[in-house]
Enzyme design. Sequence first.
Site, PDB file in Angstrom:
ATOM      1  CD  GLU A   1       2.691 -13.187 -15.589  1.00  0.00           C
ATOM      2  OE1 GLU A   1       3.472 -12.891 -14.586  1.00  0.00           O
ATOM      3  OE2 GLU A   1       2.034 -12.297 -16.321  1.00  0.00           O
TER       4      GLU A   1
ATOM      5  CD1 TRP B   1       7.177 -12.550 -14.476  1.00  0.00           C
ATOM      6  CD2 TRP B   1       8.466 -11.451 -13.159  1.00  0.00           C
ATOM      7  NE1 TRP B   1       7.579 -11.433 -15.250  1.00  0.00           N
ATOM      8  CE2 TRP B   1       8.753 -10.959 -14.238  1.00  0.00           C
ATOM      9  CE3 TRP B   1       9.202 -11.068 -12.130  1.00  0.00           C
ATOM     10  CZ2 TRP B   1       9.661  -9.820 -14.549  1.00  0.00           C
ATOM     11  CZ3 TRP B   1      10.189  -9.980 -12.329  1.00  0.00           C
ATOM     12  CH2 TRP B   1      10.307  -9.319 -13.559  1.00  0.00           C
TER      13      TRP B   1
ATOM     14  CD1 TRP C   1       8.825   6.884   0.703  1.00  0.00           C
ATOM     15  CD2 TRP C   1       7.351   6.755  -1.007  1.00  0.00           C
ATOM     16  NE1 TRP C   1       9.310   5.576  -0.024  1.00  0.00           N
ATOM     17  CE2 TRP C   1       8.651   5.437  -1.294  1.00  0.00           C
ATOM     18  CE3 TRP C   1       6.521   6.665  -2.184  1.00  0.00           C
ATOM     19  CZ2 TRP C   1       8.729   4.788  -2.294  1.00  0.00           C
ATOM     20  CZ3 TRP C   1       6.704   5.949  -3.220  1.00  0.00           C
ATOM     21  CH2 TRP C   1       7.905   4.981  -3.308  1.00  0.00           C
TER      22      TRP C   1
ATOM     23  CD1 TRP D   1       2.241  -4.752  -3.563  1.00  0.00           C
ATOM     24  CD2 TRP D   1       2.140  -2.659  -3.982  1.00  0.00           C
ATOM     25  NE1 TRP D   1       1.034  -4.583  -3.538  1.00  0.00           N
ATOM     26  CE2 TRP D   1       0.907  -3.216  -3.798  1.00  0.00           C
ATOM     27  CE3 TRP D   1       2.414  -1.273  -4.337  1.00  0.00           C
ATOM     28  CZ2 TRP D   1      -0.202  -2.504  -3.903  1.00  0.00           C
ATOM     29  CZ3 TRP D   1       1.463  -0.541  -4.344  1.00  0.00           C
ATOM     30  CH2 TRP D   1      -0.119  -1.216  -4.332  1.00  0.00           C
TER      31      TRP D   1
ATOM     32  CG  ASN E   1      -0.162  -9.423 -13.318  1.00  0.00           C
ATOM     33  OD1 ASN E   1       0.407  -9.278 -12.298  1.00  0.00           O
ATOM     34  ND2 ASN E   1       0.592  -9.241 -14.286  1.00  0.00           N
TER      35      ASN E   1
ATOM     36  CD1 TRP F   1       8.110   1.116  -1.974  1.00  0.00           C
ATOM     37  CD2 TRP F   1       7.577  -0.757  -1.134  1.00  0.00           C
ATOM     38  NE1 TRP F   1       9.069   0.838  -1.305  1.00  0.00           N
ATOM     39  CE2 TRP F   1       8.931  -0.748  -0.891  1.00  0.00           C
ATOM     40  CE3 TRP F   1       6.679  -2.025  -0.935  1.00  0.00           C
ATOM     41  CZ2 TRP F   1       9.403  -1.325   0.087  1.00  0.00           C
ATOM     42  CZ3 TRP F   1       7.675  -2.922  -0.129  1.00  0.00           C
ATOM     43  CH2 TRP F   1       8.777  -2.628   0.229  1.00  0.00           C
TER      44      TRP F   1
END
Length: 212
Positions: free
Chosen positions: A11, A14, A42, A118, A77, A95
């Site tokens: 993590e 990330w 979208w 996202w 998360n 998003w």
Amino acid sequence: MPGGVETYLSEIAWREFSYHLLFHFPNLPEVPLRSEFAGFPWADNAEGLVAWQRGQTGYPIVDAGMRELWSTGWMHNRVRMIVASFLIKDLLLHWRQGAGWFWDTLVDADLANNSASWQWVAGCGADAAPYFRIFNPSLQGAKFDPDGTYVRRWVPELAKLPNGLLHSPWDARPIDLADAGVSLGRNYPAPIIDHAAARQRALEAFKSLKKD
Ligand SMILES: Cc1cc2nc3c(=O)[nH]c(=O)nc-3n(C[C@H](O)[C@H](O)[C@H](O)COP(=O)(O)OP(=O)(O)OC[C@H]3O[C@@H](n4cnc5c(N)ncnc54)[C@H](O)[C@@H]3O)c2cc1C
């Protein structure tokens, strides 16, 4: 607990990767890293967005997460991934609309982590989750909240449903709903979208992009 240490380190990686991305792609908060997504069809669904923001989608794990976010400014998360997948793939909303809401409501809102995460869920980021990975919200709920503690806390109107129905109240018989004091469409929403149909629609939308 080696597993815990490994997860923790991954993590952290990330997080650092997100910073690296934002540094090299300063328009990460706005522009999909995979350029073909610029043409993604979208949906325009203001009602769906409001239902998502308020935790009124009719999908208990999504609603629990969104209500927790609104009340506390935080969400685990796993739930972030579930609610983000629901916004993007079930509702087919951009998003950026989800990222904007998180930006306004998360106490740990962070431009690099939020934008990269996202884009990752949307499938348009670097090393993104494949687009066809679409979370099923009731299965995710049953897997990660098997005893229903989380949903019962944040969606108290469902608290009396048995565990087997808590994550999919639309499967309950009228008598089960009545016993639990639940009236779909009255004191808890019926699902605002059918997940199976929405999944199919999302996959079709994705196919329409291919290929540059
Ligand atoms: C759609 C979505 C949006 C997100 N938006 C944000 C955001 O705005 N700000 C933010 O900090 N994180 C964001 N994350 C990443 C992650 O959810 C949080 O960092 C994590 O929940 C923080 O919980 P913790 O402090 O208990 O982390 P722990 O699991 O205790 O990890 C320690 C630290 O590692 C970092 N970290 C942990 N998980 C991640 C992760 N998946 N990605 C990046 N860094 C991580 C954080 O700095 C965290 O404080 C988002 C994830 C998703 C799926």
